[in-house]
Design a protein around this motif. Structure first.
Motif, short mmCIF file in Angstrom:
data_model
loop_
_atom_site.label_atom_id
_atom_site.label_comp_id
_atom_site.label_asym_id
_atom_site.label_seq_id
_atom_site.Cartn_x
_atom_site.Cartn_y
_atom_site.Cartn_z
N PHE A 78 39.68 24.78 -44.34
CA PHE A 78 40.24 24.91 -42.99
C PHE A 78 40.37 26.38 -42.58
O PHE A 78 41.18 27.12 -43.16
N PRO A 79 39.61 26.83 -41.58
CA PRO A 79 39.66 28.24 -41.18
C PRO A 79 40.94 28.63 -40.45
O PRO A 79 41.25 29.81 -40.34
N ARG A 80 41.71 27.66 -39.98
CA ARG A 80 42.86 27.98 -39.12
C ARG A 80 44.00 28.70 -39.86
O ARG A 80 44.90 29.22 -39.23
N TYR A 81 43.95 28.73 -41.19
CA TYR A 81 45.04 29.36 -41.94
C TYR A 81 44.74 30.83 -42.28
O TYR A 81 45.56 31.48 -42.95
N ALA A 82 43.60 31.33 -41.85
CA ALA A 82 43.18 32.67 -42.27
C ALA A 82 44.20 33.75 -41.91
O ALA A 82 44.59 34.57 -42.74
N LEU A 83 44.64 33.78 -40.66
CA LEU A 83 45.57 34.82 -40.21
C LEU A 83 46.87 34.78 -41.02
O LEU A 83 47.35 35.81 -41.50
#
Length: 237
Positions: A83-88
Motif C-alpha cells: 500500500f503506497p498510502r503509508y509512505a509519508l
C-alpha cells in the motif's frame, strides 16, 4: 564492516520466505529470524538486539506503523507493504526506505545498501580498516591468505575450495562463514556455489564469468548484484 543483523516482520508466509531468500543473497546481512506478528517480534527484541528490521504495515492486532511508533530501540527500519498510502507517515517515523510489494531483488538491494551506508556513517565504520589477509585452516596447517590473491571460492559441501593465481586451498569452513570475513565491496556471489573477487573478473559473457582462465556460471538470482558492481565501475562516454 560488521554484518547487519536483521529480522523480518510480516504476517504473510510467502512474503517472509521471499525476503528471507533475498537476505541470504546479500553478504553483509545476517538473518536473525522471521516473525508473523509485531507482538512476536517485540518479544524477540526484548532480549535481543538487531540492526535492521524489514517491517510489513497491515498486520493483525498491531500494525507495522503502530509497532514502529512504540519501538524503543536503535534499529534501522525498511517498510515492506503493498500500500503506497503509508509512505509519508513512514518517512516521518525516520524509516530508511519504503519497498512497495511486489518488489524485485534489484530494488531490495538498493534499499539495503542505503541501510548499510547509513549504518556505516552513524557508527563511523570505514572500509580502510578491513584486514588485507585471512588465516585459513586447511588440512593439518593454518595458512595466511592475502585477499588480493584470491580469484574465487567454490562451495564443496561443508568445505570451501579457494582458488588463487598460484594454488588451490581446501578450507575447513562454509561459504557463508567465508563471506562474512571478506569485504563486500570486493567479493561478490555469482552463484550459490561461487564467490568471486570482483577485481579479477576478465569478462562477462552471457551467463558466464571469465577469470583466471576459467569460466564460471552466473545465476540469475545473483546477476543484479554483480551488474550493479559492474555499472559502478563502468566508464561512461
Amino acid at each position: 564492516m560488521k554484518k547487519l543483523r536483521c529480522i523480518i516482520v510480516d504476517d504473510e508466509p510467502v512474503a517472509r520466505k521471499l525476503l528471507h531468500e533475498f537476505v541470504e543473497q546479500v553478504p553483509f546481512l545476517d538473518w536473525q529470524g522471521s516473525f508473523e506478528s509485531a507482538m512476536k517480534a517485540d518479544l524477540f527484541l526484548s532480549h535481543t538486539t538487531t540492526d535492521l528490521i524489514f517491517l510489513d504495515i497491515e498486520m493483525p492486532k498491531i500494525s507495522g506503523l503502530q509497532f514502529l511508533q512504540k519501538l524503543d530501540i536503535d534499529s534501522l527500519v525498511i517498510l515492506t507493504t503493498a500500500f503506497p498510502r503509508y509512505a509519508l507517515e513512514g518517512y516521518e517515523l525516520d524509516i530508511i526506505d519504503y519497498l512497495l510489494k511486489p518488489f524485485a531483488f534489484s530494488r531490495f538491494l538498493k534499499a539495503v545498501h542505503k541501510a548499510k551506508d547509513y549504518f556505516q556513517l552513524k557508527h563511523g565504520a570505514t572500509t580502510s580498516l578491513s584486514p588485507s589477509y585471512l588465516f585459513i585452516k586447511s588440512e593439518k596447517r593454518i595458512e595466511k591468505l592475502e585477499l588480493n590473491d584470491i580469484l574465487y571460492a567454490e562451495s564443496v559441501g561443508n568445505y570451501v575450495r579457494i582458488y588463487t593465481e598460484r594454488k588451490t586451498i581446501l578450507a575447513y569452513l562454509t561459504m557463508k562463514s567465508l563471506e562474512s570475513q571478506l569485504p563486500v565491496e570486493q567479493f561478490i556471489k555469482i552463484h550459490q556455489s561461487y564467490l568471486v573477487n570482483g577485481s579479477k573478473i576478465e569478462a562477462i559473457e552471457g551467463n558466464e564469468i571469465k577469470l583466471g582462465g576459467k569460466s564460471l556460471p552466473m545465476s540469475r538470482n545473483y546477476r543484479d548484484a554483480l551488474m550493479k558492481l559492474v555499472h559502478q565501475r563502468l566508464l561512461k562516454r
